[in-house]
Design a protein around this motif. Structure first.
Motif, mmCIF file in Angstrom:
data_model
loop_
_atom_site.group_PDB
_atom_site.id
_atom_site.type_symbol
_atom_site.label_atom_id
_atom_site.label_comp_id
_atom_site.label_asym_id
_atom_site.label_seq_id
_atom_site.Cartn_x
_atom_site.Cartn_y
_atom_site.Cartn_z
ATOM 1 N N ARG A 32 -8.514 -4.318 -8.067
ATOM 2 C CA ARG A 32 -8.906 -5.676 -7.647
ATOM 3 C C ARG A 32 -8.333 -5.990 -6.269
ATOM 4 N N LEU A 33 -7.099 -5.589 -6.047
ATOM 5 C CA LEU A 33 -6.457 -5.810 -4.758
ATOM 6 C C LEU A 33 -7.181 -5.050 -3.649
ATOM 7 N N GLN A 35 -10.321 -4.472 -3.476
ATOM 8 C CA GLN A 35 -11.517 -5.244 -3.133
ATOM 9 C C GLN A 35 -11.175 -6.327 -2.110
ATOM 10 N N ILE A 36 -10.049 -6.980 -2.314
ATOM 11 C CA ILE A 36 -9.627 -8.025 -1.376
ATOM 12 C C ILE A 36 -9.268 -7.393 -0.034
ATOM 13 N N SER A 39 -12.171 -6.771 2.152
ATOM 14 C CA SER A 39 -12.924 -7.959 2.578
ATOM 15 C C SER A 39 -12.434 -8.413 3.958
ATOM 16 N N ALA A 41 -10.674 -10.888 4.774
ATOM 17 C CA ALA A 41 -9.693 -11.922 4.449
ATOM 18 C C ALA A 41 -8.829 -12.225 5.677
ATOM 19 N N VAL A 45 -3.602 -13.572 4.058
ATOM 20 C CA VAL A 45 -4.014 -12.977 2.783
ATOM 21 C C VAL A 45 -3.720 -11.486 2.805
ATOM 22 N N VAL A 49 -1.616 -9.102 0.356
ATOM 23 C CA VAL A 49 -2.175 -7.870 -0.205
ATOM 24 C C VAL A 49 -1.158 -6.736 -0.053
ATOM 25 N N ILE A 119 -4.756 -14.162 -7.117
ATOM 26 C CA ILE A 119 -6.196 -13.909 -7.266
ATOM 27 C C ILE A 119 -6.965 -15.226 -7.424
ATOM 28 N N GLU A 122 -7.338 -16.854 -4.106
ATOM 29 C CA GLU A 122 -8.131 -16.138 -3.111
ATOM 30 C C GLU A 122 -9.561 -15.877 -3.567
ATOM 31 N N ALA A 123 -9.835 -16.089 -4.830
ATOM 32 C CA ALA A 123 -11.187 -15.785 -5.347
ATOM 33 C C ALA A 123 -12.182 -16.848 -4.954
#
Length: 123
Positions: A32-33, A35-36, A39, A41, A45, A49, A119, A122-123
């Motif tokens: 999941r991290l 994916q961020i 991005s 971001a 952010v 991460v 999450i 930031e989601a």
């Protein structure tokens, strides 16, 4: 108190299972991290991460260390095929191992909570 070796193995297997569950969950959180991280971001952010990447790496290292120590306890139990006499401790260093497992679980739960909070923001 007398404990059968099977009971000792059951406790050790429970610890192994707990450590493996943490490993699996950390892998999912790392995915999941990632994916961020991929991005667009903002920089703050991305700093968070990196912070979680480091925490996940350390969590994995600790999981590997404690899993190794649990396996050593299993060897000790296997080397003693007779009944083990103790005061409610499945292995000689049970208090230490039990304490380490409690700390391991507590720190993991804190990490998981911190990450879930991150999450949701930031989601």
């Amino acid at each position: 108190m007398t404990t059968q070796p099977e009971d000792l193995h059951q406790q050790i297997n429970t610890w192994k299972s707990n450590v493996n569950d943490v490993r699996d969950e950390v892998k999912m959180m790392r995915d999941r991290l990632e994916q961020i991280a991929l991005s667009d971001a903002p920089r703050e952010v991305m700093t968070r991460v990196e912070h979680f990447e480091n925490r996940f790496l350390r969590q994995r290292e600790v999981a590997d260390e404690i899993f190794h120590d649990i396996k050593q306890c299993a060897k000790k139990v296997t080397a003693t095929p007779v009944l083990v006499i103790h005061d409610d401790r499945p292995v000689d260093d049970y208090d230490t191992m039990q304490n380490r497992m409690e700390i391991f679980q507590k720190l993991y739960e804190e990490l998981k909570s911190d990450f879930n909070h991150f999450i949701t923001r930031e989601a």
